[in-house]
Design a protein around this motif. Structure first.
Motif, PDB file in Angstrom:
ATOM      1  N   ARG A 182       0.827  -1.221   0.000  1.00  0.00           N
ATOM      2  CA  ARG A 182       0.000   0.000   0.000  1.00  0.00           C
ATOM      3  C   ARG A 182       0.858   1.266   0.000  1.00  0.00           C
ATOM      4  N   LEU A 183       2.088   1.163   0.491  1.00  0.00           N
ATOM      5  CA  LEU A 183       2.939   2.343   0.607  1.00  0.00           C
ATOM      6  C   LEU A 183       3.885   2.534  -0.578  1.00  0.00           C
ATOM      7  N   ILE A 184       3.838   1.626  -1.542  1.00  0.00           N
ATOM      8  CA  ILE A 184       4.686   1.749  -2.732  1.00  0.00           C
ATOM      9  C   ILE A 184       3.862   2.359  -3.864  1.00  0.00           C
ATOM     10  N   PRO A 185       4.221   3.560  -4.334  1.00  0.00           N
ATOM     11  CA  PRO A 185       3.458   4.183  -5.426  1.00  0.00           C
ATOM     12  C   PRO A 185       3.563   3.374  -6.714  1.00  0.00           C
ATOM     13  N   ARG A 186       2.479   3.379  -7.484  1.00  0.00           N
ATOM     14  CA  ARG A 186       2.441   2.617  -8.734  1.00  0.00           C
ATOM     15  C   ARG A 186       2.454   3.514  -9.965  1.00  0.00           C
ATOM     16  N   ASP A 187       2.663   4.802  -9.740  1.00  0.00           N
ATOM     17  CA  ASP A 187       2.647   5.746 -10.863  1.00  0.00           C
ATOM     18  C   ASP A 187       4.040   6.164 -11.310  1.00  0.00           C
ATOM     19  N   GLY A 188       5.067   5.439 -10.844  1.00  0.00           N
ATOM     20  CA  GLY A 188       6.434   5.782 -11.229  1.00  0.00           C
ATOM     21  C   GLY A 188       7.084   6.786 -10.308  1.00  0.00           C
ATOM     22  N   SER A 189       6.413   7.174  -9.253  1.00  0.00           N
ATOM     23  CA  SER A 189       7.015   8.104  -8.293  1.00  0.00           C
ATOM     24  C   SER A 189       8.170   7.421  -7.551  1.00  0.00           C
ATOM     25  N   THR A 190       9.098   8.243  -7.090  1.00  0.00           N
ATOM     26  CA  THR A 190      10.258   7.714  -6.371  1.00  0.00           C
ATOM     27  C   THR A 190       9.869   7.296  -4.953  1.00  0.00           C
ATOM     28  N   VAL A 191      10.378   6.147  -4.532  1.00  0.00           N
ATOM     29  CA  VAL A 191      10.159   5.661  -3.180  1.00  0.00           C
ATOM     30  C   VAL A 191      11.488   5.135  -2.635  1.00  0.00           C
ATOM     31  N   ASP A 192      11.715   5.369  -1.356  1.00  0.00           N
ATOM     32  CA  ASP A 192      12.907   4.821  -0.697  1.00  0.00           C
ATOM     33  C   ASP A 192      12.523   3.482  -0.080  1.00  0.00           C
ATOM     34  N   LEU A 193      12.869   2.409  -0.768  1.00  0.00           N
ATOM     35  CA  LEU A 193      12.495   1.080  -0.293  1.00  0.00           C
ATOM     36  C   LEU A 193      13.179   0.715   1.021  1.00  0.00           C
ATOM     37  N   GLN A 194      14.369   1.258   1.255  1.00  0.00           N
ATOM     38  CA  GLN A 194      15.085   0.870   2.466  1.00  0.00           C
ATOM     39  C   GLN A 194      14.286   1.245   3.717  1.00  0.00           C
ATOM     40  N   LYS A 195      13.711   2.433   3.748  1.00  0.00           N
ATOM     41  CA  LYS A 195      12.909   2.841   4.905  1.00  0.00           C
ATOM     42  C   LYS A 195      11.743   1.887   5.112  1.00  0.00           C
ATOM     43  N   LEU A 196      11.111   1.488   4.016  1.00  0.00           N
ATOM     44  CA  LEU A 196       9.966   0.578   4.114  1.00  0.00           C
ATOM     45  C   LEU A 196      10.410  -0.814   4.553  1.00  0.00           C
ATOM     46  N   PHE A 197      11.568  -1.266   4.059  1.00  0.00           N
ATOM     47  CA  PHE A 197      12.044  -2.600   4.443  1.00  0.00           C
ATOM     48  C   PHE A 197      12.361  -2.667   5.939  1.00  0.00           C
ATOM     49  N   PHE A 198      12.955  -1.602   6.482  1.00  0.00           N
ATOM     50  CA  PHE A 198      13.266  -1.621   7.910  1.00  0.00           C
ATOM     51  C   PHE A 198      11.992  -1.632   8.748  1.00  0.00           C
TER      52      PHE A 198
END
Length: 518
Positions: A182-198
């Protein structure tokens, strides 16, 4: 009167002087004889084991006071180039070399046979050395800070929590995967996966440990970030103290002490519950255990094994660090590499297509070869614990590092600290080829590994939770590959180290994930 008193006391004083003088002489004789005896025993030991002088020594500007070695390590750490500096030293000084100070000798090595000897063949010749005083204020007396019988007791206490039934229970991962997606954008916007993984691994680790997740990823979460911030700060302080070496005694950091207290108090909130659970008749009540928690979650099993509240708290903290940080670091480094390797992402897409979009079972997860290769390659390039140390508790031997060619046995005197760097060993070109610093999962096709590949340590202290970590990382990788057709990098920065107790990316993992096939 005074003269007669002096005459009476004089023999007594003279006798006292003779006693003191005799005691001093006996002390000197005992000290010298002990020294001579130890030297003789060491010469015999050296001869019996055919030890030779170490071939390589670090070229300090002042040989007996290697301040340049310590200072360059501190400087490199501040610049986030500590592991790069470490690797450079091994390549330019030698695979095994020594650093001498007036107080003691340090031996540094990346020889697989030496590491095998330290961790397995001569396991009882070494202790954890500086780890307990550095990590103890945060972790207490847990599996990562104990030696000897106490460590054996901790390991036997924790082992049942990592049996196959526990590791194969992957429903908990899907429970938190929905929050992550739910927190990963699907429109090509930039996301910092590391913050979400922690945060994902914090949620899953607390679910596994306590039977309750902190739900740091949930939209409706009331999770207090104070704990997360204190946890990160505490681990950063521990890493700094390891880098400082003998200079750490001069460091005073009240903020770190407060961070340790916050973490211990936070986990301590669950300890009373853990002890109460042992006597509770309603362990499966929804108010007691959150839906999706493992049937025999960690807290429940620890409470059944011991009533020692301090022991429960310390072991929970020890496992929480491993459960959150190592897996989150692995996922972060893996996705940093995959974002720059579209061919491998496509191979993963093809491999997981057989699942038809459904979450994998434990058996399906374990059967996917390229998933396994990608994880192994990320662990090779960025091992969760990149460096480690041991202290020799008696005179002992390493099989390589002595003699003119550095291939003969080497004496490790009692009190010597031995440091081994898995990060640098995994980058040896003579072991891994000229492309040793490149991310190439295909190298694992048909390759067998031994002591040249140690992402989870080895010997009796091999990581208890390695299968749990690999299962969780595999599951997250597969689910994200199923959800997104493309993974693209969104920064041009090179990978930069963030070394706390584990290893992650200092600049995060900024990417875009889309379903656009073009």
């Amino acid at each position: 009167m005074e003269n007669s008193l002096t005459v009476a006391i004089a023999p007594w004083l003279l006798g006292r002087r003779f006693v003191y003088a005799g005691a001093f002489v006996l002390f000197v004789i005992f000290t010298l004889s002990s020294y001579i005896s130890r030297r003789r025993a060491r010469r015999i030991f050296i001869a019996q084991n055919e030890c030779r002088p170490i071939r390589c020594q670090y070229p300090s500007k002042i040989p007996i006071l290697p301040l340049d070695f310590t200072w360059s390590s501190i400087k490199a750490s501040r610049e986030k180039k500590y592991l790069e500096t470490l690797t450079w030293r091994y390549r330019n000084v030698g695979n095994t070399y020594s650093v001498h100070t007036p107080a003691k000798t340090f031996i540094m090595t990346i020889e697989p046979e030496n590491i095998k000897t330290i961790l397995s063949l001569r396991f009882n010749d070494f202790s954890l050395g500086e780890r307990p005083p550095i990590m103890g204020p945060m972790l207490g007396n847990g599996i990562f800070t104990l030696d000897g019988q106490e460590w054996s007791h901790s390991r036997s206490l924790l082992r049942p929590n990592f049996c196959k039934d526990q590791v194969a229970d992957i429903q908990t991962f899907e429970h938190h995967m929905r929050d992550l997606l739910r927190l990963i954008p699907r429109d090509g916007s930039t996301v910092d996966l590391q913050k979400l993984f922690f945060r994902f691994t914090l949620d899953s680790a607390t679910h596994f440990l306590f039977g309750h997740s902190v739900h740091s990823l949930s939209e409706n979460s009331e999770f207090d970030r104070t704990f997360e911030d204190a946890f990160d700060y505490a681990l950063g302080e521990i890493a700094i103290q390891f880098r400082l070496g003998p200079l750490r005694g001069f460091r005073r950091n009240p903020k770190a002490q407060n961070a340790y207290k916050i973490c211990r108090d936070y986990v301590g909130r669950f300890v009373e519950q853990a002890v109460a659970l042992k006597q509770s008749p309603h362990l499966k009540d929804p108010e007691e255990v959150e839906e999706g928690a493992p049937r025999n979650f960690f807290l429940k099993m620890l409470a059944q094994a011991t009533d020692d509240k301090a022991k429960i708290r310390d072991e929970l903290l020890n496992v929480l660090i491993a459960g959150r940080d190592t897996t989150a670091g692995l996922l972060s480094n893996l996705f940093f590499a995959l974002a720059r390797s579209p061919d491998d992402w496509q191979k993963l897409r093809e491999e997981t297509s057989s699942l038809a979009g459904k979450p994998p079972s434990y058996e399906q997860l374990r059967s996917m070869k390229h998933v396994k290769y990608c994880l192994q390659e990320a662990l090779r390039l960025w091992p969760p614990i990149p460096t480690n140390t041991r202290l020799a508790v008696r005179d002992t031997v390493l099989p390589r590092g002595g003699g003119l060619n550095g291939d003969e046995p080497l004496l490790v005197p009692k009190g010597c600290t031995v440091s081994y760097a898995v990060y640098a060993m995994h980058r040896r070109k003579d072991l891994w080829g000229e492309d040793a610093e490149e991310f190439r999962p295909g190298r694992w096709e048909g390759r067998r590994h031994a002591w040249d590949y140690l992402p989870f340590n080895g010997g009796p202290r091999i990581c208890l939770g390695q299968q749990y970590a690999l299962t969780e990382a595999s599951y997250v990788l597969i689910r994200l590959v199923q959800e997104f057709a493309r993974l693209q990098p969104r920064d041009a920065l090179p990978w930069t180290e963030m070394v706390t107790i584990s290893l992650s990316s200092a600049n995060g993992v900024k990417v875009a994930l889309t379903n656009d096939e073009d």
